[in-house]
Design a protein around this motif. Structure first.
Motif, PDB file in Angstrom:
ATOM      1  N   VAL A   1      86.175  34.547  39.957  1.00 51.96           N
ATOM      2  CA  VAL A   1      85.486  34.649  41.249  1.00 51.96           C
ATOM      3  C   VAL A   1      84.507  33.499  41.448  1.00 51.96           C
ATOM      4  O   VAL A   1      83.997  32.916  40.502  1.00 51.96           O
ATOM      5  CB  VAL A   1      84.714  35.991  41.382  1.00 51.96           C
ATOM      6  CG1 VAL A   1      85.665  37.173  41.374  1.00 51.96           C
ATOM      7  CG2 VAL A   1      83.680  36.140  40.280  1.00 51.96           C
ATOM      8  N   THR A   2      84.261  33.214  42.712  1.00 52.05           N
ATOM      9  CA  THR A   2      83.297  32.184  43.080  1.00 52.05           C
ATOM     10  C   THR A   2      81.898  32.636  42.693  1.00 52.05           C
ATOM     11  O   THR A   2      81.487  33.742  43.030  1.00 52.05           O
ATOM     12  CB  THR A   2      83.324  31.943  44.600  1.00 52.05           C
ATOM     13  OG1 THR A   2      84.661  31.760  45.026  1.00 52.05           O
ATOM     14  CG2 THR A   2      82.471  30.753  44.987  1.00 52.05           C
ATOM     15  N   THR A   3      81.154  31.773  41.992  1.00 54.04           N
ATOM     16  CA  THR A   3      79.753  32.084  41.704  1.00 54.04           C
ATOM     17  C   THR A   3      78.826  31.247  42.569  1.00 54.04           C
ATOM     18  O   THR A   3      77.712  31.660  42.852  1.00 54.04           O
ATOM     19  CB  THR A   3      79.404  31.860  40.219  1.00 54.04           C
ATOM     20  OG1 THR A   3      79.669  30.513  39.873  1.00 54.04           O
ATOM     21  CG2 THR A   3      80.201  32.799  39.335  1.00 54.04           C
ATOM     22  N   SER A   4      79.290  30.065  42.970  1.00 51.40           N
ATOM     23  CA  SER A   4      78.515  29.250  43.910  1.00 51.40           C
ATOM     24  C   SER A   4      79.450  28.259  44.575  1.00 51.40           C
ATOM     25  O   SER A   4      80.464  27.868  44.000  1.00 51.40           O
ATOM     26  CB  SER A   4      77.375  28.511  43.212  1.00 51.40           C
ATOM     27  OG  SER A   4      77.887  27.508  42.363  1.00 51.40           O
ATOM     28  N   ALA A   5      79.090  27.875  45.795  1.00 54.88           N
ATOM     29  CA  ALA A   5      79.864  26.862  46.511  1.00 54.88           C
ATOM     30  C   ALA A   5      78.968  26.233  47.563  1.00 54.88           C
ATOM     31  O   ALA A   5      78.118  26.900  48.158  1.00 54.88           O
ATOM     32  CB  ALA A   5      81.096  27.474  47.158  1.00 54.88           C
ATOM     33  N   THR A   6      79.167  24.943  47.764  1.00 54.35           N
ATOM     34  CA  THR A   6      78.406  24.192  48.760  1.00 54.35           C
ATOM     35  C   THR A   6      79.388  23.364  49.568  1.00 54.35           C
ATOM     36  O   THR A   6      80.267  22.708  48.994  1.00 54.35           O
ATOM     37  CB  THR A   6      77.393  23.253  48.083  1.00 54.35           C
ATOM     38  OG1 THR A   6      76.503  24.035  47.299  1.00 54.35           O
ATOM     39  CG2 THR A   6      76.604  22.459  49.104  1.00 54.35           C
TER      40      THR A   6
ATOM     41  N   LEU B   1      83.206  29.295  32.785  1.00 59.52           N
ATOM     42  CA  LEU B   1      82.967  28.703  34.100  1.00 59.52           C
ATOM     43  C   LEU B   1      83.886  27.510  34.327  1.00 59.52           C
ATOM     44  O   LEU B   1      84.238  26.795  33.386  1.00 59.52           O
ATOM     45  CB  LEU B   1      81.515  28.228  34.231  1.00 59.52           C
ATOM     46  CG  LEU B   1      80.421  29.283  34.193  1.00 59.52           C
ATOM     47  CD1 LEU B   1      79.051  28.616  34.196  1.00 59.52           C
ATOM     48  CD2 LEU B   1      80.551  30.240  35.371  1.00 59.52           C
ATOM     49  N   ALA B   2      84.246  27.327  35.590  1.00 59.26           N
ATOM     50  CA  ALA B   2      84.975  26.130  36.010  1.00 59.26           C
ATOM     51  C   ALA B   2      84.232  25.538  37.197  1.00 59.26           C
ATOM     52  O   ALA B   2      83.728  26.266  38.056  1.00 59.26           O
ATOM     53  CB  ALA B   2      86.401  26.488  36.411  1.00 59.26           C
TER      54      ALA B   2
ATOM     55  N   HIS C   1      83.282  17.925  52.309  1.00 59.69           N
ATOM     56  CA  HIS C   1      83.293  17.845  50.848  1.00 59.69           C
ATOM     57  C   HIS C   1      82.693  19.140  50.331  1.00 59.69           C
ATOM     58  O   HIS C   1      81.626  19.561  50.777  1.00 59.69           O
ATOM     59  CB  HIS C   1      82.466  16.647  50.371  1.00 59.69           C
ATOM     60  CG  HIS C   1      82.406  16.530  48.885  1.00 59.69           C
ATOM     61  ND1 HIS C   1      81.254  16.805  48.169  1.00 59.69           N
ATOM     62  CD2 HIS C   1      83.350  16.179  47.976  1.00 59.69           C
ATOM     63  CE1 HIS C   1      81.504  16.614  46.881  1.00 59.69           C
ATOM     64  NE2 HIS C   1      82.758  16.236  46.743  1.00 59.69           N
ATOM     65  N   VAL C   2      83.388  19.767  49.394  1.00 57.22           N
ATOM     66  CA  VAL C   2      82.976  21.062  48.861  1.00 57.22           C
ATOM     67  C   VAL C   2      82.913  20.975  47.343  1.00 57.22           C
ATOM     68  O   VAL C   2      83.794  20.386  46.717  1.00 57.22           O
ATOM     69  CB  VAL C   2      83.981  22.163  49.271  1.00 57.22           C
ATOM     70  CG1 VAL C   2      83.558  23.531  48.742  1.00 57.22           C
ATOM     71  CG2 VAL C   2      84.162  22.197  50.780  1.00 57.22           C
ATOM     72  N   THR C   3      81.873  21.550  46.770  1.00 53.72           N
ATOM     73  CA  THR C   3      81.807  21.725  45.325  1.00 53.72           C
ATOM     74  C   THR C   3      81.622  23.201  45.059  1.00 53.72           C
ATOM     75  O   THR C   3      81.025  23.922  45.864  1.00 53.72           O
ATOM     76  CB  THR C   3      80.650  20.930  44.685  1.00 53.72           C
ATOM     77  OG1 THR C   3      79.421  21.326  45.280  1.00 53.72           O
ATOM     78  CG2 THR C   3      80.859  19.434  44.843  1.00 53.72           C
ATOM     79  N   GLY C   4      82.150  23.660  43.936  1.00 50.93           N
ATOM     80  CA  GLY C   4      82.020  25.071  43.641  1.00 50.93           C
ATOM     81  C   GLY C   4      82.207  25.376  42.173  1.00 50.93           C
ATOM     82  O   GLY C   4      82.805  24.596  41.421  1.00 50.93           O
ATOM     83  N   THR C   5      81.677  26.525  41.788  1.00 46.78           N
ATOM     84  CA  THR C   5      81.783  27.035  40.428  1.00 46.78           C
ATOM     85  C   THR C   5      82.473  28.383  40.465  1.00 46.78           C
ATOM     86  O   THR C   5      82.155  29.225  41.309  1.00 46.78           O
ATOM     87  CB  THR C   5      80.390  27.176  39.787  1.00 46.78           C
ATOM     88  OG1 THR C   5      79.739  25.910  39.833  1.00 46.78           O
ATOM     89  CG2 THR C   5      80.480  27.656  38.351  1.00 46.78           C
TER      90      THR C   5
END
Length: 161
Positions: free
Chosen positions: A87-92, A117-118, A135-139
């Motif tokens: 599951v997504t833990t953070s995304a920007t 984590l990935a 542009h998106v970054t996520g964990t």
């Protein structure tokens, strides 16, 4: 879409498409197609529909974010196999410019994969335009799972915690 799992992907494109349709129907039912998949990479295409437009004639942010999130999920699955409860833990998301009302392309790559984590990034493009619109970054949090044997630098071992 390819019937093979190129470059060491843990799942084939067809299987990922089914996972997206069944596991994330909000985005999957919009017709997301897997254009390519490799170990830690995925390229998705979201066809344009009138439901995705917002005032000003641009693609709505939630459609863009949803596509990016599913791309990150798919890229994680390409490395660890079918571990759907990641599951997504953070995304920007950073919106770079106004996307016209055309299909969206998501190019995603995982930058770091650990046991739990990935972390990855997604560039979103308007179809036919080489300049990104976002542009998106996520964990992603990865639950304990059986290891997948892949020749991917930094991801190996037979242990789960």
């Amino acid at each position: 879409m390819s019937s093979q799992s190129p470059a060491g992907s843990a799942i084939p494109a067809e299987e990922l498409e089914v996972m997206i349709r069944e596991g994330v129907p909000l985005i999957g039912n919009l017709g997301v197609a897997v254009e390519s998949i490799g170990a830690g990479t995925v390229r998705l295409r979201l066809p344009y529909t009138g439901d995705m437009v917002r005032p000003g004639g641009t693609i709505t942010g939630p459609a863009m974010f949803g596509l990016a999130d599913v791309a990150l999920w798919g890229a994680v699955m390409s490395l660890i196999g079918r571990v759907e409860l990641a599951v997504t833990t953070s995304a920007t998301i950073n919106f770079l410019r106004k996307p016209p009302p055309v299909a969206l392309i998501a190019d995603c790559r995982i930058l770091k994969l650990g046991k739990r984590l990935a972390y990855g990034e997604v560039l979103l493009f308007s179809e036919g335009d080489p300049e990104p619109v976002a542009h998106v970054t996520g964990t992603y949090s990865i639950p304990p799972h059986d290891p997948v044997k892949l020749a991917v630098l930094g991801y190996h071992d037979g242990e789960t915690e």
